[in-house]
Design a protein around this motif. Structure first.
Motif: not given
Length: 371
Positions: A47, A52, A112, A34, A54, A45, A116-117, A43, A66, A120, A36
């Motif tokens: 995962n 994951g 995007g 990804l 980034e 990323t 799956s980010y 950024k 994105i 957090q 972003d």
């Protein structure tokens, strides 16, 4: 989206996050990296839902957006670009152009939105450790982590903080590796088991020195590692780790002081005669001032004597040569101390300061001197 950056920055970022791309997945979006550029920084990323990664790269954002790009083809394209400025631009259908000098790739991207980010959570009370120290203690223990998952707890390393000391433990049923280090800043007690894959990827990425810091955060399910402009989030292995304290008996009948390099070189020579899959032990037989090492296989045999300083009883004991060599590689001391109780009990290799302990279980063998 439209961004511009140097090929070297893009390639470094792609190489970092590629380590979290799954080898197999039923979610096609996770087969992508990804990009972003929606919030003022670029950024990258990837995962695989277990780990994951980034990372933020330098560059200019002309149009925010994105896009998810194929994690096999995109890195390959980046590697083969000229060493110059790269522009990546997407249209409303996620068709993506990658331009560098007179070269232009047009590839198909994806939205995007379904990516799956990485998880957090609130980051409080960080564990601070130098990048150099962290990489050092992990690389000097991780070889003892089990490769198969017959016992899930053996597929990770224990990171335990108590009284402001970090202990790292790895074991596979045949050996144990332990490293201890004092932390410079006040830290709450923590006990967590981190998968081998996560730690392996982190020590490949980290290239900082003593003054560069890794910040570590832990919650009930995940652990975060922050360093430089990269964040690695991993699931932890749930369960109770092995009670290693009961393994660390101080009892011994034989203590040997030996030159580490001579000991390693002797075992290395002996290993020439053994295939990797063979279970031929190296046999150690001690006298007053000499240790005799021998090994025999269908290729031939080796016998070699090494000078030692011995306290206590003579002992004859057999070891898997690879396990001993792995431990010796991880020790920087010129001279080492071996502690043994009998031919059926583990051998301890440890220093007086308690910064490391390596335990190797013995191997049964036929004693040629037995009646």
């Amino acid at each position: 989206m439209k961004i511009t950056c140097q090929k070297s920055d893009l390639l470094k970022g792609v190489n970092i996050v590629s380590k979290a791309v799954p080898t197999r997945t039923t979610m096609a979006i996770l087969e992508c990296i990804l990009i972003d550029a929606s919030s003022g920084e670029i950024k990258l990323t990837a995962n695989d839902l277990e780990i994951g990664i980034e990372t933020i790269i330098n560059g200019t954002i002309s149009e925010r957006g994105i896009v998810a790009l194929d994690a096999k083809k995109f890195p390959e394209i980046v590697r083969k670009l000229p060493d110059n400025e790269v522009t990546i631009e997407t249209d409303s259908n996620y068709k993506t152009s990658i331009t560098c000098e007179k070269l232009k790739f047009d590839i198909v991207g994806k939205s995007g939105e379904n990516f799956s980010y990485i998880p957090q959570f609130e980051r409080t009370q960080p564990i601070n450790i130098s990048q150099f120290t962290f990489r050092d203690i992990i690389s000097k223990t991780i070889f003892s982590v089990a490769d198969n998952d017959n016992n899930k707890m053996m597929t990770g390393e224990l990171l335990e903080i108590k009284d402001n000391k970090l202990k790292v433990v790895a074991l596979d049923g045949h050996r144990v590796s332990i490293r201890n280090v004092d932390l410079k800043s006040e830290t709450s007690d923590v006990k967590v088991v981190v998968p081998k894959k996560t730690l392996n990827e982190i020590i490949k990425i980290i290239d900082g020195g003593v003054d560069d810091v890794v910040n570590i955060y832990v919650n009930d399910n995940n652990i975060i590692f922050e360093f430089d402009r990269t964040t690695v989030v991993s699931r932890i292995i749930e369960g109770d780790y092995f009670k290693i304290e009961q393994m660390l008996s101080a009892d011994y009948d034989t203590k040997i002081k030996i030159n580490k390099k001579e000991f390693f070189n002797c075992i290395d020579r002996a290993s020439i005669l053994v295939h990797e899959g063979d279970k031929k032990p190296i046999i150690v037989n001690t006298g007053d001032n000499t240790m005799s090492l021998s090994i025999s296989s269908h290729f031939g045999s080796l016998n070699e004597d090494i000078d030692i300083v011995k306290e206590g009883k003579d002992i004859m004991i057999g070891f898997n040569p690879k396990f001993v060599m792995d431990a010796l590689r991880a020790i920087d001391d010129e001279e080492i101390n071996l502690y043994m109780l009998n031919a059926k009990s583990p051998c301890f290799i440890k220093d007086d300061e308690g910064s490391y302990v390596y335990i190797v279980l013995p191997v049964n063998f036929n004693n040629p001197g037995a009646n």
